[in-house]
Motif scaffolding. Structure first.
Motif, mmCIF file in Angstrom:
data_model
loop_
_atom_site.group_PDB
_atom_site.id
_atom_site.type_symbol
_atom_site.label_atom_id
_atom_site.label_comp_id
_atom_site.label_asym_id
_atom_site.label_seq_id
_atom_site.Cartn_x
_atom_site.Cartn_y
_atom_site.Cartn_z
ATOM 1 N N ARG A 1 -8.570 5.222 26.996
ATOM 2 C CA ARG A 1 -8.188 4.165 27.464
ATOM 3 C C ARG A 1 -8.517 4.679 29.420
ATOM 4 O O ARG A 1 -9.476 6.141 29.306
ATOM 5 N N PHE A 2 -7.684 4.903 30.541
ATOM 6 C CA PHE A 2 -8.234 4.467 31.736
ATOM 7 C C PHE A 2 -7.093 4.593 32.684
ATOM 8 O O PHE A 2 -7.833 5.481 33.922
ATOM 9 N N ALA A 3 -5.997 5.585 32.304
ATOM 10 C CA ALA A 3 -5.037 5.598 33.088
ATOM 11 C C ALA A 3 -4.339 7.150 32.166
ATOM 12 O O ALA A 3 -3.891 6.405 31.003
ATOM 13 N N PRO A 4 -3.767 7.940 32.435
ATOM 14 C CA PRO A 4 -2.605 8.947 32.404
ATOM 15 C C PRO A 4 -1.190 8.066 31.903
ATOM 16 O O PRO A 4 -0.768 7.093 32.171
ATOM 17 N N GLY A 5 -0.514 8.649 30.941
ATOM 18 C CA GLY A 5 1.084 7.703 30.588
ATOM 19 C C GLY A 5 1.009 7.244 29.103
ATOM 20 O O GLY A 5 0.182 8.172 28.691
ATOM 21 N N LYS A 6 1.903 7.033 28.447
ATOM 22 C CA LYS A 6 2.428 6.714 27.440
ATOM 23 C C LYS A 6 1.723 4.914 27.137
ATOM 24 O O LYS A 6 2.141 4.270 27.846
ATOM 25 N N PHE A 7 0.729 5.024 25.607
ATOM 26 C CA PHE A 7 -0.553 4.325 25.192
ATOM 27 C C PHE A 7 0.862 3.025 25.507
ATOM 28 O O PHE A 7 0.853 2.072 25.794
ATOM 29 N N TRP A 8 1.711 3.235 24.771
ATOM 30 C CA TRP A 8 2.533 2.300 23.647
ATOM 31 C C TRP A 8 3.941 1.367 24.779
ATOM 32 O O TRP A 8 4.090 0.543 24.763
ATOM 33 N N ASN A 9 4.076 2.199 25.574
ATOM 34 C CA ASN A 9 4.380 1.767 26.778
ATOM 35 C C ASN A 9 3.852 0.699 27.462
ATOM 36 O O ASN A 9 4.572 -0.234 28.073
ATOM 37 N N SER A 10 2.635 1.187 27.981
ATOM 38 C CA SER A 10 1.926 0.086 28.469
ATOM 39 C C SER A 10 1.461 -1.002 27.408
ATOM 40 O O SER A 10 1.539 -2.105 27.928
ATOM 41 N N VAL A 11 1.125 -0.584 25.963
ATOM 42 C CA VAL A 11 0.711 -1.945 25.176
ATOM 43 C C VAL A 11 1.910 -2.890 25.145
ATOM 44 O O VAL A 11 2.080 -4.124 25.688
ATOM 45 N N ALA A 12 2.731 -2.465 25.544
ATOM 46 C CA ALA A 12 4.651 -3.186 24.819
ATOM 47 C C ALA A 12 4.373 -4.321 25.989
ATOM 48 O O ALA A 12 5.173 -5.350 25.321
ATOM 49 N N TYR A 13 4.698 -3.326 27.559
ATOM 50 C CA TYR A 13 4.517 -4.284 28.106
ATOM 51 C C TYR A 13 3.219 -5.515 28.681
ATOM 52 O O TYR A 13 2.909 -5.780 30.126
ATOM 53 N N GLY A 14 2.023 -5.469 27.992
ATOM 54 C CA GLY A 14 1.034 -5.853 28.568
ATOM 55 C C GLY A 14 0.127 -5.547 29.216
ATOM 56 O O GLY A 14 -0.458 -6.283 30.037
ATOM 57 N N ARG A 15 0.690 -4.153 29.390
ATOM 58 C CA ARG A 15 0.078 -3.872 31.098
ATOM 59 C C ARG A 15 -0.727 -2.395 30.897
ATOM 60 O O ARG A 15 -0.659 -0.820 29.732
ATOM 61 N N GLY A 16 -2.041 -2.436 31.789
ATOM 62 C CA GLY A 16 -2.748 -1.398 31.793
ATOM 63 C C GLY A 16 -4.080 -1.435 31.589
ATOM 64 O O GLY A 16 -4.959 -2.308 31.178
ATOM 65 N N ALA A 17 -4.750 -0.545 31.719
ATOM 66 C CA ALA A 17 -5.761 0.084 31.857
ATOM 67 C C ALA A 17 -6.663 0.760 30.171
ATOM 68 O O ALA A 17 -6.105 2.004 30.837
ATOM 69 N N ASP B 1 -1.915 11.343 26.424
ATOM 70 C CA ASP B 1 -1.123 10.447 27.444
ATOM 71 C C ASP B 1 -1.696 10.848 29.010
ATOM 72 O O ASP B 1 -0.905 10.774 29.933
ATOM 73 N N GLU B 2 -2.220 12.594 28.869
ATOM 74 C CA GLU B 2 -2.473 13.431 30.651
ATOM 75 C C GLU B 2 -3.740 13.083 30.635
ATOM 76 O O GLU B 2 -4.242 13.780 32.065
ATOM 77 N N ALA B 3 -4.665 12.153 29.657
ATOM 78 C CA ALA B 3 -5.534 11.690 30.682
ATOM 79 C C ALA B 3 -5.690 10.518 31.476
ATOM 80 O O ALA B 3 -5.613 9.354 31.089
#
Length: 205
Positions: A120-136, A101-103
């Motif tokens: 993954r291409f950004a830090p943060g909680k992976f499942w949060n970004s997947v749940a909202y269908g957003r993120g890298a 999550d720090e990467a």
């Protein structure tokens, strides 16, 4: 006009110390006639200095071989309080590579749940970004790995085109056609984990 400048490319064999800064207890192990790098402890480090993972578009490829059979939930022991220790980074730009999550850039395998293989291409909680269908990110739902076998894992990314894709042994295995928020920021990548041997890291714009 002159010839086009070829894309930047980096290749690190990981069959010896060429092109990589290694610290801590490690070995170069032979599996099925091929040699790869294996850190013996979590605190061992193999660092490849590069900025290619920060490119707007690129490809990363690495060969991996587990030192025991690895399957989903095989090692997800409820007695291990720190579940992040069950993240097996192939590459990561985090100084503590399994803290994914720090990467800002990471490619890792986990037995904890589906998906098994995650880029993954950004830090943060992976499942949060997947749940909202957003993120890298891109992921493969389930990928078991057998001892004694080598697997080629490749990830491609296209920030302006908002697309990422994961390939296993040359076949498309997971993708994201709406990727956003690419945030790789480091000047290098840490390679490997104690459960696997890795070899032939290739990065290209």
């Amino acid at each position: 006009s002159g010839p086009a400048t070829p894309p930047a490319r980096l290749e690190v064999p990981l069959s010896d110390g060429t092109g990589v800064e290694i610290a801590g207890t490690h070995r170069f192990v032979e599996v099925a006639g091929l040699v790869g790098y294996n850190p013996r402890v979590l605190k061992a480090r193999a660092f490849v200095k590069t900025a290619l993972h920060r490119s707007a578009r690129g490809t990363l490829s690495i060969w991996v071989s587990p030192l025991e059979d690895l399957h989903r939930n095989r090692l997800a022991d409820s007695r291990i309080p720190d579940k992040e220790l069950l993240n097996y980074p192939l590459v990561s730009d985090a100084a503590t590579p399994w803290r994914v999550d720090e990467a800002g850039f990471a490619l890792y395998w986990t037995p904890l749940s589906m998906p098994s293989l995650i880029a993954r291409f950004a830090p943060g909680k992976f499942w949060n970004s997947v749940a909202y269908g957003r993120g890298a990110w891109a992921f493969v739902d389930e990928l078991g790995l057998k001892k004694g076998c080598w697997y080629n894992v490749t990830v491609t990314w296209d920030g302006p085109g908002r697309r990422t894709c994961l390939y296993v042994d040359g076949l498309p295995a997971g993708w994201n056609a709406n990727a956003e928020g690419f945030a790789a920021r480091s000047d290098g990548l840490y390679v490997g984990n104690p459960a696997m041997a890795v070899r032939n890291l290739v990065l290209q714009e």
